[in-house]
Design a protein around this motif. Structure first.
Motif, PDB file in Angstrom:
ATOM      1  N   GLY A  51       3.115  14.115   2.769  1.00  0.00           N
ATOM      2  CA  GLY A  51       3.818  12.893   3.152  1.00  0.00           C
ATOM      3  C   GLY A  51       3.558  11.724   2.210  1.00  0.00           C
ATOM      4  O   GLY A  51       2.608  11.726   1.424  1.00  0.00           O
ATOM      5  N   LEU A  52       4.432  10.752   2.283  1.00  0.00           N
ATOM      6  CA  LEU A  52       4.309   9.518   1.499  1.00  0.00           C
ATOM      7  C   LEU A  52       4.440   8.342   2.464  1.00  0.00           C
ATOM      8  O   LEU A  52       5.405   8.264   3.237  1.00  0.00           O
ATOM      9  CB  LEU A  52       5.405   9.456   0.435  1.00  0.00           C
ATOM     10  N   GLN A  53       3.472   7.437   2.394  1.00  0.00           N
ATOM     11  CA  GLN A  53       3.436   6.312   3.318  1.00  0.00           C
ATOM     12  C   GLN A  53       3.482   4.999   2.543  1.00  0.00           C
ATOM     13  O   GLN A  53       2.784   4.839   1.540  1.00  0.00           O
ATOM     14  CB  GLN A  53       2.165   6.360   4.172  1.00  0.00           C
ATOM     15  N   LEU A  54       4.306   4.087   2.962  1.00  0.00           N
ATOM     16  CA  LEU A  54       4.438   2.762   2.341  1.00  0.00           C
ATOM     17  C   LEU A  54       4.147   1.694   3.386  1.00  0.00           C
ATOM     18  O   LEU A  54       4.754   1.691   4.463  1.00  0.00           O
ATOM     19  CB  LEU A  54       5.841   2.569   1.765  1.00  0.00           C
ATOM     20  N   SER A  55       3.209   0.793   3.048  1.00  0.00           N
ATOM     21  CA  SER A  55       2.843  -0.296   3.965  1.00  0.00           C
ATOM     22  C   SER A  55       3.155  -1.619   3.293  1.00  0.00           C
ATOM     23  O   SER A  55       2.669  -1.890   2.187  1.00  0.00           O
ATOM     24  CB  SER A  55       1.354  -0.210   4.310  1.00  0.00           C
ATOM     25  N   ILE A  56       3.981  -2.453   3.946  1.00  0.00           N
ATOM     26  CA  ILE A  56       4.411  -3.734   3.389  1.00  0.00           C
ATOM     27  C   ILE A  56       3.971  -4.852   4.336  1.00  0.00           C
ATOM     28  O   ILE A  56       4.537  -5.011   5.427  1.00  0.00           O
ATOM     29  CB  ILE A  56       5.941  -3.779   3.198  1.00  0.00           C
ATOM     30  N   PRO A  57       2.956  -5.635   3.963  1.00  0.00           N
ATOM     31  CA  PRO A  57       2.572  -6.790   4.790  1.00  0.00           C
ATOM     32  C   PRO A  57       3.655  -7.871   4.706  1.00  0.00           C
ATOM     33  O   PRO A  57       4.090  -8.245   3.613  1.00  0.00           O
ATOM     34  CB  PRO A  57       1.260  -7.267   4.159  1.00  0.00           C
ATOM     35  N   LEU A  58       4.055  -8.387   5.838  1.00  0.00           N
ATOM     36  CA  LEU A  58       5.108  -9.403   5.874  1.00  0.00           C
ATOM     37  C   LEU A  58       4.492 -10.790   6.063  1.00  0.00           C
ATOM     38  O   LEU A  58       3.676 -10.986   6.970  1.00  0.00           O
ATOM     39  CB  LEU A  58       6.084  -9.107   7.014  1.00  0.00           C
ATOM     40  N   PRO A  59       4.862 -11.757   5.236  1.00  0.00           N
ATOM     41  CA  PRO A  59       4.296 -13.117   5.348  1.00  0.00           C
ATOM     42  C   PRO A  59       4.996 -13.936   6.422  1.00  0.00           C
ATOM     43  O   PRO A  59       5.712 -14.905   6.131  1.00  0.00           O
ATOM     44  CB  PRO A  59       4.538 -13.684   3.940  1.00  0.00           C
ATOM     45  N   TRP A  60       4.793 -13.565   7.659  1.00  0.00           N
ATOM     46  CA  TRP A  60       5.450 -14.287   8.738  1.00  0.00           C
ATOM     47  C   TRP A  60       4.630 -15.494   9.197  1.00  0.00           C
ATOM     48  O   TRP A  60       5.150 -16.583   9.336  1.00  0.00           O
ATOM     49  CB  TRP A  60       5.686 -13.333   9.923  1.00  0.00           C
ATOM     50  N   PHE A  68       0.843  -1.191   0.000  1.00  0.00           N
ATOM     51  CA  PHE A  68       0.000   0.000   0.000  1.00  0.00           C
ATOM     52  C   PHE A  68       0.882   1.246   0.000  1.00  0.00           C
ATOM     53  O   PHE A  68       1.820   1.356   0.794  1.00  0.00           O
ATOM     54  CB  PHE A  68      -0.914   0.021   1.235  1.00  0.00           C
ATOM     55  N   ILE A  69       0.581   2.132  -0.903  1.00  0.00           N
ATOM     56  CA  ILE A  69       1.252   3.434  -0.962  1.00  0.00           C
ATOM     57  C   ILE A  69       0.195   4.504  -0.760  1.00  0.00           C
ATOM     58  O   ILE A  69      -0.852   4.495  -1.426  1.00  0.00           O
ATOM     59  CB  ILE A  69       1.975   3.640  -2.306  1.00  0.00           C
ATOM     60  N   ALA A  70       0.485   5.421   0.163  1.00  0.00           N
ATOM     61  CA  ALA A  70      -0.480   6.476   0.474  1.00  0.00           C
ATOM     62  C   ALA A  70       0.201   7.839   0.355  1.00  0.00           C
ATOM     63  O   ALA A  70       1.336   8.031   0.815  1.00  0.00           O
ATOM     64  CB  ALA A  70      -1.044   6.291   1.874  1.00  0.00           C
ATOM     65  N   LEU A  71      -0.473   8.755  -0.298  1.00  0.00           N
ATOM     66  CA  LEU A  71      -0.029  10.152  -0.388  1.00  0.00           C
ATOM     67  C   LEU A  71      -0.895  10.969   0.557  1.00  0.00           C
ATOM     68  O   LEU A  71      -2.125  10.959   0.436  1.00  0.00           O
ATOM     69  CB  LEU A  71      -0.180  10.655  -1.827  1.00  0.00           C
ATOM     70  N   THR A  72      -0.250  11.646   1.513  1.00  0.00           N
ATOM     71  CA  THR A  72      -1.000  12.375   2.544  1.00  0.00           C
ATOM     72  C   THR A  72      -0.715  13.865   2.471  1.00  0.00           C
ATOM     73  O   THR A  72       0.383  14.300   2.087  1.00  0.00           O
ATOM     74  CB  THR A  72      -0.638  11.859   3.945  1.00  0.00           C
ATOM     75  N   HIS A  73      -1.719  14.606   2.808  1.00  0.00           N
ATOM     76  CA  HIS A  73      -1.590  16.079   2.916  1.00  0.00           C
ATOM     77  C   HIS A  73      -2.300  16.521   4.191  1.00  0.00           C
ATOM     78  O   HIS A  73      -3.495  16.244   4.366  1.00  0.00           O
ATOM     79  CB  HIS A  73      -2.216  16.746   1.681  1.00  0.00           C
TER      80      HIS A  73
END
Length: 395
Positions: free
Chosen positions: A267-276, A243-248
């Motif tokens: 801002g720029l937000q990056l969300s990476i789900p980890l397959p643990w 997920f990539i999010a652009l925030t203001h």
């Protein structure tokens, strides 16, 4: 639409089934359903727009903001989803072909049984006519006091028994006619007629058995291809979408001694789900099990159809041999024996019981001939259903 009155035979019936059977028309919606699902397969998730706001209840400070979020797959998941959807369309098309194949085979079996019953009724009517002539002759002999009424009653009894036997045939023919009407999409009150006969006893050429082009096998083959693609798809789902999010955001804060100050942040937000812990291994294993099931089913179907085709072809050979024996040897001898008894009876050299017994035996052997002919054509239709795709037009 079919004409108000249609006549069918074993050659034209298959195309009539393909064009007019209501179950086949209903089955076509399976294809439309698969096509509809494919239109949304392979597309990314919709973006998400989020807004937020807050206010300090003790002073004029407040903040507001919004973010635009989009999920991006990092694997080939979307491409594999589209591939599975396209395979489902092809599988649905093959399923409709299989339904058509079954309906055509069912119609041919029903038509053969109807023609055999019609021939049986014709045979009984001819025998009734013969028995009626014999009864009239016996009544004349009684009137001349050359035969006893007791002896003459035997011919009347046989004639009535034959008439009683013949009454069972029309209801069964009507039942088969309605089955054919249903297969042709006709109402019960519409005229229907079937032409043709079962005289052609030609054995079709032996075919090298090939299951690849049969619709029943085609469904399993598409199942196998779909399961292979699904395995790859489930493996790709080990990694969830990023997920990539652009925030203001902007805020108003009180700064002493300046007062209220407005601040803006991008801002720029990056969300990476980890397959643990969740690696989608169960779904992959289930798809592999489905693949093994379809492959084993195809192997079993291949063996079953191969053995059935061999049995059907051998039955054709045996039925034709029995047909020729009955037609060329036994029936001519029976008819000659009956004719000899008829002459002997008129000359007073044979009893009526012997003649009636010979007539009954001749009728039985001719009925056996009809059963052999019906069996031959049923085996032939079954053999063709195993070795050909009856859903396709001969053209």
């Amino acid at each position: 639409p079919l004409p108000a009155s249609a006549s069918w035979n074993l050659d034209t019936l298959p195309q009539g089934i393909r064009s007019n059977n209501l179950d086949i028309k209903a089955a076509n919606w399976i294809i439309e359903s698969a096509k509809a699902r494919s239109r949304q397969a392979g597309k990314p998730a919709n973006p998400r727009l989020t807004s937020s706001s807050g206010r300090n209840t003790n002073n004029p400070e407040y903040l507001m903001g919004f973010s635009f979020q989009q999920a991006f797959p990092i694997t080939a998941r979307l491409r594999l989803e589209k591939k599975v959807a396209l395979l489902n369309i092809q599988r649905a098309e093959m399923e409709v072909r299989w339904i058509t194949h079954q309906k055509v085979s069912q119609a041919l079996h029903t038509a053969i049984e109807w023609v055999a019953l019609r021939d049986q009724l014709n045979l009984l009517e001819a025998q009734i006519e013969l028995a009626s002539s014999l009864d009239q002759y016996m009544q004349q002999q009684v009137d001349k006091a050359e035969r006893s009424p007791l002896e003459a009653s035997l011919s009347r009894i046989q004639m009535e028994e034959l008439r009683w036997e013949a009454t069972a045939v029309p209801p069964e023919m009507h039942r088969l006619e309605n089955q054919l009407r249903s297969l042709l999409g006709l109402p019960a009150d519409q005229d229907f007629s079937m032409e043709g006969n079962l005289d052609a006893m030609m054995i079709p050429p032996a075919r090298e058995f090939d299951i690849q082009n049969h619709p029943a096998a085609g469904m399993l083959q598409y199942d196998i291809q779909t399961h292979w693609a699904t395995i790859d798809l489930e493996r790709s789902r080990k990694w969830a979408d990023w997920f990539i999010a652009l925030t203001h955001r902007w805020s108003v804060e009180e700064e002493q001694p300046i007062g209220l100050e407005c601040n803006r942040m991008l801002g720029l937000q990056l969300s990476i789900p980890l397959p643990w812990w969740q690696k989608n291994q169960g779904a992959v294993a289930a798809s592999q099990a489905n693949l093994e099931h379809s492959q084993a089913s195809l192997e079993a179907l291949n063996l079953e159809m191969q053995n059935e085709a061999d049995s059907a072809f051998e039955s054709l050979i045996q039925a034709r041999a029995r047909f020729l024996t009955l037609k060329d040897e036994i029936i001519p001898m029976r008819e000659a024996h009956q004719q000899s008894l008829e002459r002997a009876h008129r000359q007073g050299q044979a009893t009526l019981e012997a003649l009636l017994r010979a007539m009954k035996e001749t009728l039985d052997i001719k009925t056996d001939l009809l059963e052999v002919m019906k069996g031959f054509h049923l085996h032939q239709t079954h053999y063709l259903a195993l070795t050909q795709d009856l859903s396709l037009s001969d053209d």
